[in-house]
Write a protein that holds these residues in place. Structure first.
Motif, short mmCIF file in Angstrom:
data_model
loop_
_atom_site.label_atom_id
_atom_site.label_comp_id
_atom_site.label_asym_id
_atom_site.label_seq_id
_atom_site.Cartn_x
_atom_site.Cartn_y
_atom_site.Cartn_z
N TYR A 1 51.92 33.42 28.99
CA TYR A 1 51.13 34.64 28.76
C TYR A 1 49.69 34.27 28.48
N VAL B 1 46.60 38.39 22.35
CA VAL B 1 47.70 38.48 21.39
C VAL B 1 47.49 39.77 20.59
N ASP C 1 54.93 34.44 25.10
CA ASP C 1 55.48 33.49 26.07
C ASP C 1 54.45 32.41 26.39
#
Ligand code: DUT
Length: 143
Positions: free
Chosen positions: A85, A89, A82
């Protein structure tokens, strides 16, 4: 931003001039490669966190070469990063092959694609009759 355990890895890069995805590297420790047994999955760190422009997402997709050679793919493909975010990752790999796969530090495990996103604004209607098309589908136009 590079997280502490990702410092010595190159940033994700496009492998050709017009590649859609930049390859994500496994940020597992040098001295602790990750073995994924047949039928098992593993959440693999990449050592990076990103700030995407509003109105975009990043998709975490499998690399075809790993899929064809080892049966290794991304379980939740395409994974969704998103725009708001800010955590690391991560890549959820699954081994659909018959042999264990060893993920070593710096291995190109997946690819990340940035794509535009439109958010819905939903409006409730009392009846489908309020819409021009209604519920017609599955050959309703005579085809
Ligand atoms: O392959 C992925 C998928 C997601 N994420 C991160 C970024 C994303 O913004 C966040 C949440 O992902 P998602 O919305 O798919 O997960 P959820 O199960 O709905 O979790 P949450 O309740 O945290 O939203 O996790 C990854 O690092 N890798």
């Amino acid at each position: 931003m590079r997280l502490p355990h990702g410092y010595d890895l190159p940033l994700p890069a496009y492998q050709t001039a017009h590649a859609a995805g930049a390859d994500l590297l496994a940020a597992v420790p040098d001295d602790a490669p990750l073995t994924i047994a047949p039928g098992s999955r593993a959440l693999v760190p990449t050592g990076i966190a990103i700030a995407l422009p509003v109105g975009t997402e990043a998709q975490v997709r499998p690399r075809s070469g790993l899929a064809v050679k080892h049966g290794l793919t991304v379980l939740n493909a395409p994974g969704t990063i998103d725009a708001d975010y800010r955590g690391e990752v991560q890549v959820l790999l699954v081994n659909h092959g018959g042999d264990p796969v060893v993920v070593t530090r710096g291995m190109r495990i997946a690819q990340m694609i940035v794509a535009p996103v439109l958010q819905m604004v939903l409006r409730e209607v009392a009846s489908l009759d309020e819409t021009a098309r209604g519920a017609g589908g599955f050959g309703s136009t005579g085809g």
